[in-house]
Scaffold this motif. Sequence first.
Motif, PDB file in Angstrom:
ATOM      1  N   PHE A 109      -1.725  16.789  -6.688  1.00 17.03           N
ATOM      2  CA  PHE A 109      -1.811  15.372  -6.368  1.00 17.03           C
ATOM      3  C   PHE A 109      -0.740  15.015  -5.348  1.00 17.03           C
ATOM      4  CE2 PHE A 109      -3.294  16.034 -10.655  1.00 17.03           C
ATOM      5  CZ  PHE A 109      -4.483  15.316 -10.706  1.00 17.03           C
ATOM      6  N   ALA A 110      -1.010  13.967  -4.628  1.00 13.94           N
ATOM      7  CA  ALA A 110      -0.011  13.409  -3.716  1.00 13.94           C
ATOM      8  C   ALA A 110      -0.092  11.900  -3.825  1.00 13.94           C
ATOM      9  CB  ALA A 110      -0.253  13.863  -2.284  1.00 13.94           C
ATOM     10  N   ILE A 111       0.964  11.268  -3.426  1.00 13.07           N
ATOM     11  CA  ILE A 111       1.007   9.795  -3.446  1.00 13.07           C
ATOM     12  C   ILE A 111       1.063   9.294  -2.017  1.00 13.07           C
ATOM     13  CG2 ILE A 111       2.388   7.791  -4.109  1.00 13.07           C
ATOM     14  CD1 ILE A 111       3.233   9.379  -6.596  1.00 13.07           C
ATOM     15  N   GLY A 112       0.188   8.356  -1.724  1.00 12.10           N
ATOM     16  CA  GLY A 112       0.184   7.712  -0.419  1.00 12.10           C
ATOM     17  C   GLY A 112       0.753   6.309  -0.518  1.00 12.10           C
ATOM     18  N   LEU A 113       1.653   5.989   0.376  1.00 11.02           N
ATOM     19  CA  LEU A 113       2.231   4.639   0.456  1.00 11.02           C
ATOM     20  C   LEU A 113       1.863   4.034   1.806  1.00 11.02           C
ATOM     21  CD1 LEU A 113       5.893   5.082  -0.858  1.00 11.02           C
ATOM     22  CD2 LEU A 113       4.083   3.788  -1.977  1.00 11.02           C
ATOM     23  N   HIS A 114       1.522   2.765   1.788  1.00 13.28           N
ATOM     24  CA  HIS A 114       1.289   2.045   3.035  1.00 13.28           C
ATOM     25  C   HIS A 114       2.174   0.804   3.019  1.00 13.28           C
ATOM     26  CE1 HIS A 114      -1.696   0.046   6.047  1.00 13.28           C
ATOM     27  NE2 HIS A 114      -0.621   0.531   6.636  1.00 13.28           N
ATOM     28  N   VAL A 115       3.115   0.789   3.927  1.00 17.31           N
ATOM     29  CA  VAL A 115       4.073  -0.316   4.011  1.00 17.31           C
ATOM     30  C   VAL A 115       3.756  -1.123   5.259  1.00 17.31           C
ATOM     31  CG1 VAL A 115       6.509  -0.939   4.099  1.00 17.31           C
ATOM     32  CG2 VAL A 115       5.795   1.108   2.862  1.00 17.31           C
ATOM     33  N   THR A 116       3.453  -2.392   5.070  1.00 12.61           N
ATOM     34  CA  THR A 116       3.102  -3.287   6.177  1.00 12.61           C
ATOM     35  C   THR A 116       3.848  -4.601   6.007  1.00 12.61           C
ATOM     36  OG1 THR A 116       1.271  -4.530   5.150  1.00 12.61           O
ATOM     37  CG2 THR A 116       0.770  -2.309   5.993  1.00 12.61           C
ATOM     38  N   ARG A 171      -4.510   2.974  -7.810  1.00 14.57           N
ATOM     39  CA  ARG A 171      -3.696   2.333  -6.781  1.00 14.57           C
ATOM     40  C   ARG A 171      -2.946   1.151  -7.384  1.00 14.57           C
ATOM     41  NH1 ARG A 171      -7.619   0.465  -2.132  1.00 14.57           N
ATOM     42  NH2 ARG A 171      -5.707  -0.503  -1.373  1.00 14.57           N
ATOM     43  N   ARG A 172      -1.815   0.879  -6.810  1.00 16.08           N
ATOM     44  CA  ARG A 172      -0.977  -0.237  -7.243  1.00 16.08           C
ATOM     45  C   ARG A 172      -0.459  -0.942  -5.987  1.00 16.08           C
ATOM     46  NH1 ARG A 172      -3.074   1.290 -11.169  1.00 16.08           N
ATOM     47  NH2 ARG A 172      -2.197   1.731 -13.257  1.00 16.08           N
ATOM     48  N   GLY A 173      -0.179  -2.229  -6.124  1.00 14.42           N
ATOM     49  CA  GLY A 173       0.301  -2.987  -4.985  1.00 14.42           C
ATOM     50  C   GLY A 173       1.487  -3.852  -5.329  1.00 14.42           C
ATOM     51  N   ALA A 192      12.891  -2.713  -0.602  1.00 11.58           N
ATOM     52  CA  ALA A 192      11.593  -2.074  -0.398  1.00 11.58           C
ATOM     53  C   ALA A 192      11.555  -0.683  -1.014  1.00 11.58           C
ATOM     54  CB  ALA A 192      11.276  -2.003   1.092  1.00 11.58           C
ATOM     55  N   PHE A 193      12.616   0.102  -0.843  1.00 12.13           N
ATOM     56  CA  PHE A 193      12.623   1.446  -1.425  1.00 12.13           C
ATOM     57  C   PHE A 193      12.709   1.379  -2.947  1.00 12.13           C
ATOM     58  CE2 PHE A 193      13.826   2.752   2.920  1.00 12.13           C
ATOM     59  CZ  PHE A 193      12.850   3.724   3.099  1.00 12.13           C
ATOM     60  N   ALA A 194      13.361   0.354  -3.462  1.00 12.33           N
ATOM     61  CA  ALA A 194      13.359   0.163  -4.916  1.00 12.33           C
ATOM     62  C   ALA A 194      11.946  -0.150  -5.400  1.00 12.33           C
ATOM     63  CB  ALA A 194      14.317  -0.966  -5.297  1.00 12.33           C
ATOM     64  N   ARG A 195      11.215  -0.972  -4.644  1.00 15.73           N
ATOM     65  CA  ARG A 195       9.828  -1.266  -4.989  1.00 15.73           C
ATOM     66  C   ARG A 195       8.968  -0.005  -4.901  1.00 15.73           C
ATOM     67  NH1 ARG A 195       8.651  -6.192  -0.976  1.00 15.73           N
ATOM     68  NH2 ARG A 195       6.503  -5.891  -1.665  1.00 15.73           N
ATOM     69  N   CYS A 196       9.195   0.808  -3.882  1.00 14.62           N
ATOM     70  CA  CYS A 196       8.444   2.063  -3.743  1.00 14.62           C
ATOM     71  C   CYS A 196       8.704   2.976  -4.933  1.00 14.62           C
ATOM     72  CB  CYS A 196       8.846   2.776  -2.449  1.00 14.62           C
ATOM     73  SG  CYS A 196       8.264   1.980  -0.935  1.00 14.62           S
ATOM     74  N   GLY A 197       9.964   3.087  -5.326  1.00 16.09           N
ATOM     75  CA  GLY A 197      10.295   3.937  -6.463  1.00 16.09           C
ATOM     76  C   GLY A 197       9.616   3.478  -7.739  1.00 16.09           C
ATOM     77  N   ALA A 198       9.568   2.165  -7.952  1.00 15.93           N
ATOM     78  CA  ALA A 198       8.921   1.630  -9.157  1.00 15.93           C
ATOM     79  C   ALA A 198       7.420   1.879  -9.134  1.00 15.93           C
ATOM     80  CB  ALA A 198       9.213   0.136  -9.282  1.00 15.93           C
ATOM     81  N   LEU A 199       6.789   1.674  -7.963  1.00 21.16           N
ATOM     82  CA  LEU A 199       5.354   1.921  -7.856  1.00 21.16           C
ATOM     83  C   LEU A 199       5.027   3.391  -8.093  1.00 21.16           C
ATOM     84  CD1 LEU A 199       4.412  -0.237  -4.722  1.00 21.16           C
ATOM     85  CD2 LEU A 199       3.668  -0.633  -7.066  1.00 21.16           C
ATOM     86  N   GLY A 258       2.979  -6.234   2.617  1.00 19.88           N
ATOM     87  CA  GLY A 258       3.391  -5.728   1.322  1.00 19.88           C
ATOM     88  C   GLY A 258       3.362  -4.220   1.280  1.00 19.88           C
ATOM     89  N   ILE A 259       3.395  -3.667   0.067  1.00 14.99           N
ATOM     90  CA  ILE A 259       3.406  -2.223  -0.155  1.00 14.99           C
ATOM     91  C   ILE A 259       2.232  -1.863  -1.057  1.00 14.99           C
ATOM     92  CG2 ILE A 259       4.716  -0.254  -1.017  1.00 14.99           C
ATOM     93  CD1 ILE A 259       7.263  -1.913  -0.623  1.00 14.99           C
ATOM     94  N   GLU A 260       1.455  -0.889  -0.633  1.00 12.58           N
ATOM     95  CA  GLU A 260       0.360  -0.362  -1.441  1.00 12.58           C
ATOM     96  C   GLU A 260       0.640   1.106  -1.739  1.00 12.58           C
ATOM     97  OE1 GLU A 260      -2.515  -1.787  -2.626  1.00 12.58           O
ATOM     98  OE2 GLU A 260      -1.913  -3.767  -1.885  1.00 12.58           O
ATOM     99  N   ALA A 261       0.301   1.537  -2.937  1.00 14.35           N
ATOM    100  CA  ALA A 261       0.488   2.929  -3.332  1.00 14.35           C
ATOM    101  C   ALA A 261      -0.777   3.433  -3.988  1.00 14.35           C
ATOM    102  CB  ALA A 261       1.668   3.068  -4.295  1.00 14.35           C
ATOM    103  N   ALA A 262      -1.093   4.703  -3.775  1.00 16.89           N
ATOM    104  CA  ALA A 262      -2.270   5.302  -4.394  1.00 16.89           C
ATOM    105  C   ALA A 262      -1.976   6.732  -4.784  1.00 16.89           C
ATOM    106  CB  ALA A 262      -3.466   5.245  -3.451  1.00 16.89           C
ATOM    107  N   LEU A 263      -2.543   7.148  -5.920  1.00 11.59           N
ATOM    108  CA  LEU A 263      -2.488   8.530  -6.364  1.00 11.59           C
ATOM    109  C   LEU A 263      -3.766   9.212  -5.904  1.00 11.59           C
ATOM    110  CD1 LEU A 263      -0.988  10.678  -8.108  1.00 11.59           C
ATOM    111  CD2 LEU A 263      -2.391   9.885 -10.036  1.00 11.59           C
TER     112      LEU A 263
END
Length: 410
Positions: A83-90, A108-110, A121-128, A93-98
């Motif tokens: 598996f890999a995790i994709g992040l899209h930062v715009t 996916r989570r947003g 933002a990196f704290a939000r990424c870590g939580a997602l 906001g921030i979207e994440a998907a497994l």
Amino acid sequence: MTLRGTNQEFGRPYNRRIVLETIRLSAPIARAEIAQKVGLTVQTVSTITRELELQGFVRSAKEPRKGRGHPPATLTLNPEGGFAIGLHVTPLGIEAALINLAGDVIARRGSPGAPSDPDAAFARCGALVAEIRALRPTGRMLGIGMAMPGPVGVETMSFVGPTTLEGWREVRIAERLEAATGLPAFVGVDLAAAALGARLYGAGRAFRDFYYLYFGVGLGGTMVQDGVVLRGARGNAGEIGHIPAVPGGDLCPCGNRGCLERYLSLDALDRRLKADDPTADLATAVAGGAPAVAAWVEEVAPLLRAAVVTIENLFDPETILIGGLAPDALLARLVAAAAPLPHSIAEHGGRAAERLTPTGEGQDAVLRGAAALAVSGVLSPRFGLLFAGEEERVERDPIMAGANKPEVAA
């Protein structure tokens, strides 16, 4: 791209990636065909694929018999093998998907809201990422990829204006992302990530040479030639949104006037809606068929026609796929309004594909592409060279961890 292996012992991690990448790109494929493609012996390929099967990366199956004799077993990727995790930062906001190895979006989570403060933002990424990894607690996590607006490293364009991430200048993004998540991290421009996602998992699988027109907060695009995303000398190829399209037009944050994305982008539509109603919501207006949206589509259709002809005459693609953050319904309206397209070199005999086609994939293409940055990065032969040599380094290799040690050197 030609994949070639090495029969030297230090090349074990390298060879595994060569074989795995060949299976990923050419499955279903027999061992003998892999050996022929990569220049390794059939015995070496058999040893590697046996290990990859035991590790759960690939699956073996017998082809149906079509004549005399037994058909060879063919190999395919096991979607749940990694598996890999994709992040899209715009700016939105921030979207994440497994994502699994087949490109399926498992979850996916947003986290909405402009990520203007990198630390937050990196704290939000870590939580997602922590939340989404918990869905596959025993799954093999290969890495994480982040797609973000470009261009990168251009003084007058990077991190400036509503289509970029203001406040992110001088941030060491990959290092910060790896520290926040504990995963190997890879970073790319969102338009290139979307094209990669389309090529590997989406509408682009049907083509070897296509142009991906990325319709996001801004506008960009990139050419996929012979299956490879063209990134340019510094990874910034495809900034079609900064081509001057309207002489003496609106001032762009890049300092030029009349840039295409000032008229043809989600930011342009949002500004157009708010000029009439400061409380207007873009998604609501598009879904509800607001008259202002229809008026804007008609206004920008000539610019889209010109962009299509320019792309076709420059790159000669099989087709232009249009996707990104824009709602599918909006892209479909834009494509319809652009018809009929002007003459270009695309008007050749025997044409099989439409000249301009919505992908219908929404943001999934970007998230899949971001995850593919990690999968392609970790599984790339060059990444494997980092672990070649000493045994302790091999054990740190994400695709070697827990591997059985065969009698025959791979």
